[in-house]
Design an enzyme around this catalytic site. Structure first.
Site, mmCIF file in Angstrom:
data_model
loop_
_atom_site.group_PDB
_atom_site.id
_atom_site.type_symbol
_atom_site.label_atom_id
_atom_site.label_comp_id
_atom_site.label_asym_id
_atom_site.label_seq_id
_atom_site.Cartn_x
_atom_site.Cartn_y
_atom_site.Cartn_z
ATOM 1 N N HIS A 123 102.837 4.631 -107.969
ATOM 2 C CA HIS A 123 103.627 5.286 -106.923
ATOM 3 C C HIS A 123 102.860 5.441 -105.619
ATOM 4 O O HIS A 123 103.326 6.095 -104.693
ATOM 5 C CB HIS A 123 104.117 6.656 -107.400
ATOM 6 C CG HIS A 123 105.154 6.584 -108.478
ATOM 7 N ND1 HIS A 123 105.528 7.665 -109.242
ATOM 8 C CD2 HIS A 123 105.897 5.536 -108.927
ATOM 9 C CE1 HIS A 123 106.447 7.294 -110.123
ATOM 10 N NE2 HIS A 123 106.684 6.009 -109.945
ATOM 11 N N CYS B 62 100.822 0.760 -81.815
ATOM 12 C CA CYS B 62 102.090 0.249 -81.275
ATOM 13 C C CYS B 62 103.131 1.326 -81.005
ATOM 14 O O CYS B 62 104.191 1.018 -80.444
ATOM 15 C CB CYS B 62 102.679 -0.796 -82.229
ATOM 16 S SG CYS B 62 103.404 -0.097 -83.730
ATOM 17 N N PRO C 178 102.736 19.438 -123.497
ATOM 18 C CA PRO C 178 103.236 20.651 -124.156
ATOM 19 C C PRO C 178 104.697 20.547 -124.573
ATOM 20 O O PRO C 178 105.118 21.150 -125.565
ATOM 21 C CB PRO C 178 103.049 21.738 -123.090
ATOM 22 C CG PRO C 178 102.042 21.193 -122.140
ATOM 23 C CD PRO C 178 102.264 19.704 -122.134
#
Length: 261
Positions: free
Chosen positions: A129, A164, A229
């Site tokens: 990601h 830019c 968990p």
């Protein structure tokens, strides 16, 4: 999945680890949560309510479409997330994974964008990601690395390219965007080579590309371990399910493995 005690499961996992040469760790938000990072939603999350203060879900605010049309709004929430994480570092779980890489060929497929695995010293990373600190221009090839976003001001968003004047963005996968082809190719190549043991750590395992390496390893008879968990989509499929905090379990596995070595 077996019915052994946590200690017995850890001992068996450490035994598999002792014999393994190639190891895959798949990590998610649950690992970085042990560093104190907040989640988007849930108890203690940044966005416990359905919508943000701008009356849109966080998934919409952090989407590619919103970045294109209302970049200041997307950057507002990127800044909030970075501020909540600022000053937080990697934890014992990240350290254990990095230390194992000194003895074995360890690969890390992570959903996290915090860069903690890199900071801890893991050499073989698939940051599927992206990483929040890596910045690039949407209009040209300009790139920067920001340690944090402390130089940004809400009234001056979005930040613009010094080369830019285009809009800058972090190199993370926003909602509605495709995964990086390079990271996807790296994942495919490593999975094809095979692993001797596969760990799923602190991830809810909702994405196919996160689930697939675990199920493929299971199909091939490779030991699979889940550290989480809560119950996930793969909990009933893995060989070993350790229901506790990621950093604690990884430290316990490390200590047990070192005693065997």
């Amino acid at each position: 999945m077996n019915d052994l005690s946590e200690a017995d499961n850890i001992a068996q996992v450490a035994q598999h680890l002792q014999q393994a040469q190639r190891v895959l760790f798949i990590t998610g938000a649950g690992l970085s949560a042990d560093s104190g990072l907040p989640t988007y939603r849930g108890i203690g999350g940044l966005y416990q309510q359905q919508d943000t203060e701008d009356q849109v879900p966080i998934e919409v605010a952090l989407s590619y479409g919103m970045l294109r049309t209302h970049p200041a709004l997307t950057w507002k929430y990127l800044l909030q997330i970075e501020q909540a994480c600022r000053g937080v570092g990697y934890n014992r779980g990240h350290e254990v994974i990095a230390k194992l890489a000194q003895d074995k060929e360890v690969w890390v497929l992570t959903q996290n964008i915090d860069g903690f695995h890199h900071a801890a010293g893991s050499p073989n990373l698939i940051e599927i990601h992206g990483r929040l600190q890596h910045i690039h221009c949407m209009s040209c090839k300009h790139k920067e690395v920001w340690p944090d976003f402390s130089h940004l001001q809400l009234e001056n968003l979005p930040p613009v390219c010094p080369a830019c004047g285009g809009i800058l963005r972090p190199a993370v996968v926003l909602f509605g965007e495709m995964l990086s082809p390079l990271e996807t190719l790296s994942l495919t190549q490593q999975v094809q080579q095979g692993f001797d043991i596969v760990f799923s750590v602190g991830t809810s395992s909702l994405f196919p590309y996160i689930v697939a390496p675990v199920l493929e390893a299971k199909h091939d008879g490779v030991p699979t371990v889940e550290i989480n968990p809560g119950k996930t989509e793969i909990s009933n499929a893995v060989d070993y399910r350790l229901r506790n905090r990621a950093a604690k379990i990884l430290d316990d596995i490390w200590n047990t493995w070192k005693q065997m070595s």
